[in-house]
Design a protein around this motif. Structure first.
Motif, PDB file in Angstrom:
ATOM      1  N   ASP A   3      -2.341  -4.170  -1.723  1.00 13.08           N
ATOM      2  CA  ASP A   3      -3.717  -3.593  -1.886  1.00 13.08           C
ATOM      3  C   ASP A   3      -4.076  -2.676  -0.808  1.00 13.08           C
ATOM      4  OD1 ASP A   3      -6.748  -4.365  -1.135  1.00 13.08           O
ATOM      5  OD2 ASP A   3      -6.583  -4.224  -3.386  1.00 13.08           O
ATOM      6  N   ALA A   4      -4.643  -1.523  -1.395  1.00 13.48           N
ATOM      7  CA  ALA A   4      -4.820  -0.551  -0.256  1.00 13.48           C
ATOM      8  C   ALA A   4      -5.786  -1.010   0.718  1.00 13.48           C
ATOM      9  CB  ALA A   4      -5.113   0.907  -0.987  1.00 13.48           C
ATOM     10  N   SER A   5      -6.594  -1.746   0.259  1.00  9.50           N
ATOM     11  CA  SER A   5      -7.970  -2.122   1.247  1.00  9.50           C
ATOM     12  C   SER A   5      -7.428  -3.184   2.152  1.00  9.50           C
ATOM     13  CB  SER A   5      -9.206  -2.721   0.178  1.00  9.50           C
ATOM     14  OG  SER A   5      -9.594  -1.591  -0.490  1.00  9.50           O
ATOM     15  N   ALA A   6      -6.640  -3.984   1.539  1.00 10.25           N
ATOM     16  CA  ALA A   6      -6.105  -5.127   2.631  1.00 10.25           C
ATOM     17  C   ALA A   6      -5.102  -4.114   3.921  1.00 10.25           C
ATOM     18  CB  ALA A   6      -5.247  -6.208   1.721  1.00 10.25           C
ATOM     19  N   VAL A   7      -4.432  -3.480   3.418  1.00  7.06           N
ATOM     20  CA  VAL A   7      -3.444  -2.731   4.294  1.00  7.06           C
ATOM     21  C   VAL A   7      -4.502  -1.892   5.141  1.00  7.06           C
ATOM     22  CG1 VAL A   7      -1.879  -0.690   4.415  1.00  7.06           C
ATOM     23  CG2 VAL A   7      -1.800  -2.215   2.439  1.00  7.06           C
ATOM     24  N   ALA A   8      -5.454  -1.308   4.648  1.00  5.82           N
ATOM     25  CA  ALA A   8      -6.443  -0.341   5.539  1.00  5.82           C
ATOM     26  C   ALA A   8      -7.094  -1.172   6.601  1.00  5.82           C
ATOM     27  CB  ALA A   8      -7.660   0.465   4.787  1.00  5.82           C
ATOM     28  N   ASP A   9      -7.264  -2.490   6.308  1.00  9.50           N
ATOM     29  CA  ASP A   9      -7.967  -3.539   7.192  1.00  9.50           C
ATOM     30  C   ASP A   9      -6.974  -4.400   7.918  1.00  9.50           C
ATOM     31  OD1 ASP A   9     -10.485  -2.887   6.118  1.00  9.50           O
ATOM     32  OD2 ASP A   9     -10.545  -4.384   4.487  1.00  9.50           O
ATOM     33  N   GLY A  10      -5.749  -4.028   7.766  1.00 15.73           N
ATOM     34  CA  GLY A  10      -4.485  -4.635   8.579  1.00 15.73           C
ATOM     35  C   GLY A  10      -4.366  -6.248   8.087  1.00 15.73           C
ATOM     36  N   ASN A  11      -4.838  -6.552   6.842  1.00 19.01           N
ATOM     37  CA  ASN A  11      -4.663  -7.769   6.495  1.00 19.01           C
ATOM     38  C   ASN A  11      -3.360  -7.904   5.936  1.00 19.01           C
ATOM     39  OD1 ASN A  11      -7.197  -8.750   7.546  1.00 19.01           O
ATOM     40  ND2 ASN A  11      -8.135  -8.081   5.727  1.00 19.01           N
ATOM     41  N   VAL A  12      -2.124  -7.907   6.634  1.00 17.65           N
ATOM     42  CA  VAL A  12      -0.740  -7.877   5.925  1.00 17.65           C
ATOM     43  C   VAL A  12       0.046  -8.915   6.535  1.00 17.65           C
ATOM     44  CG1 VAL A  12      -0.860  -5.566   5.128  1.00 17.65           C
ATOM     45  CG2 VAL A  12      -0.381  -5.970   7.589  1.00 17.65           C
ATOM     46  N   SER A  13       0.853  -9.586   6.070  1.00 15.64           N
ATOM     47  CA  SER A  13       1.675 -10.597   6.464  1.00 15.64           C
ATOM     48  C   SER A  13       2.967  -9.878   6.879  1.00 15.64           C
ATOM     49  CB  SER A  13       2.337 -11.367   5.409  1.00 15.64           C
ATOM     50  OG  SER A  13       2.840 -10.956   4.286  1.00 15.64           O
ATOM     51  N   ASP A  14       3.922 -10.525   7.650  1.00 15.20           N
ATOM     52  CA  ASP A  14       5.134  -9.940   8.402  1.00 15.20           C
ATOM     53  C   ASP A  14       6.030  -9.509   7.136  1.00 15.20           C
ATOM     54  OD1 ASP A  14       4.325 -10.408  10.807  1.00 15.20           O
ATOM     55  OD2 ASP A  14       5.382 -12.563  10.891  1.00 15.20           O
ATOM     56  N   GLU A  15       5.858 -10.168   5.985  1.00 14.73           N
ATOM     57  CA  GLU A  15       6.701  -9.769   4.858  1.00 14.73           C
ATOM     58  C   GLU A  15       6.241  -8.502   4.237  1.00 14.73           C
ATOM     59  OE1 GLU A  15       7.983 -11.202   0.436  1.00 14.73           O
ATOM     60  OE2 GLU A  15       7.084 -12.761   1.733  1.00 14.73           O
ATOM     61  N   GLU A  16       5.000  -8.319   4.116  1.00 12.74           N
ATOM     62  CA  GLU A  16       4.316  -7.260   3.594  1.00 12.74           C
ATOM     63  C   GLU A  16       4.417  -6.037   4.594  1.00 12.74           C
ATOM     64  OE1 GLU A  16       0.473  -9.208   1.022  1.00 12.74           O
ATOM     65  OE2 GLU A  16       0.384  -8.763   3.105  1.00 12.74           O
ATOM     66  N   MET A  17       4.599  -6.347   5.901  1.00 10.29           N
ATOM     67  CA  MET A  17       4.628  -5.211   7.108  1.00 10.29           C
ATOM     68  C   MET A  17       6.160  -4.473   6.587  1.00 10.29           C
ATOM     69  SD  MET A  17       3.805  -3.207   9.212  1.00 10.29           S
ATOM     70  CE  MET A  17       2.254  -4.059   9.683  1.00 10.29           C
ATOM     71  N   SER A  18       7.190  -5.377   6.510  1.00 10.34           N
ATOM     72  CA  SER A  18       8.344  -4.927   6.065  1.00 10.34           C
ATOM     73  C   SER A  18       8.303  -4.316   4.843  1.00 10.34           C
ATOM     74  CB  SER A  18       9.416  -6.153   5.749  1.00 10.34           C
ATOM     75  OG  SER A  18       9.431  -7.066   7.120  1.00 10.34           O
ATOM     76  N   GLN A  19       7.581  -4.629   3.818  1.00 11.79           N
ATOM     77  CA  GLN A  19       7.448  -3.813   2.547  1.00 11.79           C
ATOM     78  C   GLN A  19       6.963  -2.315   2.767  1.00 11.79           C
ATOM     79  OE1 GLN A  19       5.918  -7.565   0.370  1.00 11.79           O
ATOM     80  NE2 GLN A  19       5.793  -5.830  -1.061  1.00 11.79           N
ATOM     81  N   LEU A  20       6.142  -2.390   3.665  1.00 12.27           N
ATOM     82  CA  LEU A  20       5.257  -1.166   4.094  1.00 12.27           C
ATOM     83  C   LEU A  20       6.350  -0.091   4.939  1.00 12.27           C
ATOM     84  CD1 LEU A  20       1.855  -2.334   5.283  1.00 12.27           C
ATOM     85  CD2 LEU A  20       2.075  -0.716   3.395  1.00 12.27           C
ATOM     86  N   GLU A  21       7.273  -0.681   5.621  1.00  7.82           N
ATOM     87  CA  GLU A  21       8.169  -0.097   6.592  1.00  7.82           C
ATOM     88  C   GLU A  21       9.129   0.628   5.539  1.00  7.82           C
ATOM     89  OE1 GLU A  21       9.695  -2.779   9.156  1.00  7.82           O
ATOM     90  OE2 GLU A  21       7.994  -2.688  10.853  1.00  7.82           O
ATOM     91  N   ALA A  22       9.504  -0.139   4.607  1.00  7.17           N
ATOM     92  CA  ALA A  22      10.393   0.379   3.559  1.00  7.17           C
ATOM     93  C   ALA A  22       9.717   1.555   2.710  1.00  7.17           C
ATOM     94  CB  ALA A  22      11.119  -0.596   2.556  1.00  7.17           C
ATOM     95  N   ALA A  23       8.359   1.289   2.378  1.00  2.93           N
ATOM     96  CA  ALA A  23       7.750   2.538   1.687  1.00  2.93           C
ATOM     97  C   ALA A  23       7.388   3.554   2.430  1.00  2.93           C
ATOM     98  CB  ALA A  23       6.125   1.632   1.247  1.00  2.93           C
ATOM     99  N   SER A  24       7.262   3.551   3.818  1.00  6.11           N
ATOM    100  CA  SER A  24       7.189   4.613   4.603  1.00  6.11           C
ATOM    101  C   SER A  24       8.429   5.484   4.728  1.00  6.11           C
ATOM    102  CB  SER A  24       6.720   4.287   6.172  1.00  6.11           C
ATOM    103  OG  SER A  24       8.146   3.673   6.596  1.00  6.11           O
ATOM    104  N   LEU A  25       9.601   5.000   4.587  1.00  4.53           N
ATOM    105  CA  LEU A  25      10.911   5.714   4.317  1.00  4.53           C
ATOM    106  C   LEU A  25      10.838   6.479   3.240  1.00  4.53           C
ATOM    107  CD1 LEU A  25      13.598   3.283   5.946  1.00  4.53           C
ATOM    108  CD2 LEU A  25      12.359   5.229   7.162  1.00  4.53           C
TER     109      LEU A  25
END
Length: 243
Positions: free
Chosen positions: A27-49
């Protein structure tokens, strides 16, 4: 070659967050607010690549230095395109401008002007940019409010807000209507040829209302997969067009 997206609607950082959220299926709103778990942060790191490897360049206002917002104009974006080509050795394959109704014209102080004249200048400048850069330039524009008063609300060739120049100078005009915005989901709308379409959450109607060197008219029924940020042709007998 790269795709260039020039925006006056959002900051580059907001678009970046949205791109990463879509890539990570979060959810983009949750990401913008920083409401992400460690697992979701790993997903974001993969998406950034994946996003870093995508040949999509953004031109717009940045909040990095927290300075006053720079007015984004056609000239600003054109200068950026030449910089990308001259200094980074990438050529624009297609340019998207989001969107005409928020862009500034290049009229100098003291010149007679109104918003209609400004928008006419912007459409002409976009066409000049396409010729100069040797690539398509797609300019987004709002439709007139009069569309809301019709039963069939897909914008037509003369429905561009604030200027008739869209109708006069564009090589192609593509119109879009998401029925759920104005119609009840589950209800029906009648097409110009008498067919009945059932409104769904993801239905998007697209019309090709002008095409300089080819046929135009009619409409296409599309489906939007909001989670994957994809648009596909909808088979009317299918509930989910991407199934």
């Amino acid at each position: 070659e790269v795709v260039v997206y020039g925006t006056t609607e959002m900051s580059i950082e907001e678009l970046g967050i949205y791109d990463l959220a879509v890539g990570a299926r979060l959810d983009a709103s949750a990401v913008a607010d920083g409401n992400v778990s460690d697992e979701e942060m790993s997903q974001l790191e993969a998406a950034s690549l994946q996003r870093a490897a995508l040949p999509l360049w953004l031109v717009g206002h940045s909040m990095a230095r927290r300075k006053k917002r720079v007015s984004i104009s056609i000239l600003t974006i054109e200068k950026a395109l030449y910089w990308i080509e001259d200094h980074m050795d990438f050529k624009a394959r297609v340019v998207f401008l989001d969107y005409m109704n928020l862009m500034q014209s290049e009229r100098k102080p003291g010149q007679m002007s109104d918003r209609r004249m400004d928008c006419t200048d912007l459409v002409r400048a976009a066409k000049d940019m396409a010729l100069a850069m040797g690539c398509p330039v797609v300019m987004l524009a709002q439709a007139k409010r009069e569309c809301d008063d019709r039963d069939w609300q897909l914008p037509q060739m003369a429905d561009g807000m604030e200027t008739a120049a869209i109708e006069q100078f564009s090589d192609k005009i593509i119109s879009l209507w998401m029925p759920k915005v104005s119609e009840a989901v589950g209800g029906t709308i009648e097409t110009p040829d008498g067919d009945q379409l059932v409104v769904s959450e993801n239905m998007l109607l697209m019309g090709l209302v002008k095409q300089k060197n080819g046929p135009a008219g009619g409409y296409f029924v599309l489906g939007v997969d909001f989670e994957q940020n994809e648009i596909r042709m909808m088979e009317l007998e299918q509930e989910e067009p991407w199934a």
